[in-house]
Write a protein that holds these residues in place. Structure first.
Motif, short mmCIF file in Angstrom:
data_model
loop_
_atom_site.label_atom_id
_atom_site.label_comp_id
_atom_site.label_asym_id
_atom_site.label_seq_id
_atom_site.Cartn_x
_atom_site.Cartn_y
_atom_site.Cartn_z
N TYR A 184 32.15 -22.42 88.77
CA TYR A 184 32.90 -21.18 88.98
C TYR A 184 34.38 -21.49 89.25
O TYR A 184 35.27 -20.80 88.75
CB TYR A 184 32.30 -20.39 90.14
CG TYR A 184 30.89 -19.95 89.90
CD1 TYR A 184 30.61 -18.82 89.13
CD2 TYR A 184 29.81 -20.66 90.41
CE1 TYR A 184 29.32 -18.41 88.89
CE2 TYR A 184 28.50 -20.26 90.17
CZ TYR A 184 28.26 -19.13 89.40
OH TYR A 184 26.96 -18.73 89.16
N THR A 218 35.67 -13.83 83.87
CA THR A 218 34.25 -13.70 84.19
C THR A 218 33.54 -15.00 83.84
O THR A 218 34.05 -15.80 83.05
CB THR A 218 33.59 -12.55 83.40
OG1 THR A 218 33.74 -12.81 81.98
CG2 THR A 218 34.23 -11.22 83.74
N TYR A 255 28.45 -12.39 85.61
CA TYR A 255 29.13 -12.61 86.88
C TYR A 255 30.60 -12.24 86.79
O TYR A 255 31.34 -12.78 85.95
CB TYR A 255 28.99 -14.06 87.32
CG TYR A 255 29.63 -14.34 88.66
CD1 TYR A 255 28.99 -13.98 89.84
CD2 TYR A 255 30.88 -14.95 88.74
CE1 TYR A 255 29.57 -14.22 91.08
CE2 TYR A 255 31.46 -15.20 89.96
CZ TYR A 255 30.81 -14.84 91.12
OH TYR A 255 31.40 -15.07 92.34
N TYR A 270 34.11 -12.22 88.98
CA TYR A 270 34.70 -12.84 90.16
C TYR A 270 35.23 -11.79 91.13
O TYR A 270 35.72 -10.73 90.70
CB TYR A 270 35.85 -13.77 89.76
CG TYR A 270 35.40 -15.08 89.17
CD1 TYR A 270 35.25 -16.21 89.96
CD2 TYR A 270 35.11 -15.19 87.81
CE1 TYR A 270 34.84 -17.42 89.42
CE2 TYR A 270 34.70 -16.38 87.26
CZ TYR A 270 34.56 -17.50 88.06
OH TYR A 270 34.15 -18.68 87.53
#
Length: 209
Positions: free
Chosen positions: A101, A179, A184, A186
């Motif tokens: 991430y 993303t 997902y 952020y």
């Protein structure tokens, strides 16, 4: 892979780090003599990473030593060790469980896309407008024996900056937050950190030019 899994290509091969670390290795495992292809594939990634690191680190070290040559030139080896150590420690969080991430944020805001375009813009302006097209053309003539024609001079001085500014304006107009994958999104604070990284990169690059 799409044929073996009865899926579409878009479902199997997505862009981003998953393409290199998930999709390609899975593809390699489905090939005959997969262990050979796997060794070749990851050897290619290793050599590519080392080559990129050499260029990036050497340019940073050269810039530091040239700016403070009286203090750092005699300690170049120590500067190299310090820079490599800082880069190594900075990269360690990206190999943790949640490192992908962080990697996605840094890659999106600092290592690709608009960041590279912004760097190219300032480099083009620095060479064509401040250093001068005529001086640059003379340097090219010294190296290859002939000056570049007017087309290239117009590209460097006029066309390329205009196109890059146009792309940047369109990017700002159509901007959407980073993303990871399709699901997902952020949080806002992560997006702010990414934008701050990008702004620091833009500012430092403009100052260097």
């Amino acid at each position: 892979m799409a044929h073996l899994q009865h899926k579409t290509v878009q479902e199997v091969a997505t862009s981003g780090p998953g393409l290199v670390f998930l999709a390609y290795p899975e593809l390699v495992l489905s090939l005959p003599a997969s262990y050979i292809w796997a060794m070749l594939f990851f050897a290619m990634l290793l050599v590519l990473g080392i080559d990129t690191a050499f260029c990036s680190v050497e340019s940073l070290i050269t810039g530091l030593v040239d700016n403070w040559h009286k203090k750092l030139l005699s300690h170049r080896k120590q500067v190299v060790v310090a820079v490599c150590l800082v880069c190594f420690l900075s990269g360690l969080p990206m190999v943790t469980n949640g490192g992908v991430y962080l990697f996605q944020i840094v890659d999106f805001y600092a290592a690709s896309g608009m960041s590279l375009l912004w760097i190219c813009f300032f480099e083009t302006i620095a060479i064509s407008w401040f250093y001068g097209i005529e001086s640059f053309s003379q340097n090219i003539e010294e190296m290859i024996g002939t000056k570049p024609n007017l087309f290239w001079c117009f590209c460097w001085k006029i066309f390329a900056p205009i196109i890059m500014v146009g792309i940047f304006v369109y990017y700002i107009y159509s901007y959407s937050a980073v993303t990871y994958g399709e699901d997902y999104a952020y949080p806002k604070w992560a997006e702010v950190i990414g934008l701050l990284i990008a702004c620091l990169l833009y500012t430092s690059d403009a100052a260097d030019e």
